[in-house]
Design a protein around this motif. Sequence first.
Motif, mmCIF file in Angstrom:
data_model
loop_
_atom_site.group_PDB
_atom_site.id
_atom_site.type_symbol
_atom_site.label_atom_id
_atom_site.label_comp_id
_atom_site.label_asym_id
_atom_site.label_seq_id
_atom_site.Cartn_x
_atom_site.Cartn_y
_atom_site.Cartn_z
ATOM 1 N N GLY A 1 2.405 -3.128 -15.006
ATOM 2 C CA GLY A 1 2.924 -1.772 -14.864
ATOM 3 C C GLY A 1 2.764 -1.240 -13.456
ATOM 4 O O GLY A 1 3.683 -0.622 -12.907
ATOM 5 N N LEU A 2 1.616 -1.483 -12.842
ATOM 6 C CA LEU A 2 1.373 -1.013 -11.478
ATOM 7 C C LEU A 2 2.283 -1.730 -10.477
ATOM 8 O O LEU A 2 2.774 -1.113 -9.531
ATOM 9 C CB LEU A 2 -0.101 -1.194 -11.115
ATOM 10 N N ARG A 3 2.526 -3.008 -10.691
ATOM 11 C CA ARG A 3 3.440 -3.745 -9.798
ATOM 12 C C ARG A 3 4.857 -3.200 -9.893
ATOM 13 O O ARG A 3 5.564 -3.122 -8.888
ATOM 14 C CB ARG A 3 3.401 -5.235 -10.119
ATOM 15 N N LYS A 4 5.275 -2.811 -11.096
ATOM 16 C CA LYS A 4 6.611 -2.226 -11.270
ATOM 17 C C LYS A 4 6.734 -0.903 -10.516
ATOM 18 O O LYS A 4 7.841 -0.473 -10.200
ATOM 19 C CB LYS A 4 6.916 -2.015 -12.754
ATOM 20 N N MET A 5 5.599 -0.282 -10.233
ATOM 21 C CA MET A 5 5.582 0.967 -9.462
ATOM 22 C C MET A 5 5.493 0.700 -7.963
ATOM 23 O O MET A 5 5.516 1.628 -7.155
ATOM 24 C CB MET A 5 4.406 1.838 -9.903
ATOM 25 N N GLY A 6 5.336 -0.590 -7.599
ATOM 26 C CA GLY A 6 5.301 -0.954 -6.191
ATOM 27 C C GLY A 6 3.913 -1.222 -5.631
ATOM 28 O O GLY A 6 3.781 -1.489 -4.435
ATOM 29 N N PHE A 7 2.889 -1.165 -6.460
ATOM 30 C CA PHE A 7 1.526 -1.442 -5.979
ATOM 31 C C PHE A 7 1.325 -2.945 -5.863
ATOM 32 O O PHE A 7 1.802 -3.722 -6.699
ATOM 33 C CB PHE A 7 0.470 -0.865 -6.931
ATOM 34 N N ASP A 8 0.587 -3.371 -4.860
ATOM 35 C CA ASP A 8 0.289 -4.775 -4.624
ATOM 36 C C ASP A 8 -1.090 -5.085 -5.212
ATOM 37 O O ASP A 8 -2.081 -5.125 -4.493
ATOM 38 C CB ASP A 8 0.336 -5.080 -3.126
ATOM 39 N N VAL A 9 -1.129 -5.261 -6.540
ATOM 40 C CA VAL A 9 -2.382 -5.560 -7.224
ATOM 41 C C VAL A 9 -2.285 -6.883 -7.951
ATOM 42 O O VAL A 9 -1.221 -7.366 -8.254
ATOM 43 C CB VAL A 9 -2.786 -4.454 -8.233
#
Length: 119
Positions: free
Chosen positions: A111-119
């Motif tokens: 979910g965070l990657r879909k928001m653009g976060f590099d985790v």
Amino acid sequence: MSLTELSEQIAVVRALRRARILYAAVPNGGRRELREGRMLKASGVVSGVPDLLIFTRPPLHPEKCGVALEMKRANGRPSDVSKEQAKWLAALEEIGWLCLVGYGAQNAFEGLRKMGFDV
């Protein structure tokens, strides 16, 4: 918060730290003595607030305030979200936050990657 949820949240927190993402954990979960619970409530702890508040704006949604992340155990169900948690998530979305329920660390990362976060 169960030990399983806690271990999943710890994995997410480690990734947020590595990525230098500004966040804070909300100390709502866990068992407490009555006196400690009263002190926390008096000092502003509110039931249902999401487990992690990410203050760094999501790269793919810079118009949003941040991300409210409620952690649940892997393979959990939407019914695992309490009424208080659902109210908080809806209220935060209404004022400009992205909200995410992470069913385990891997689901939260997706979910965070879909928001653009590099985790």
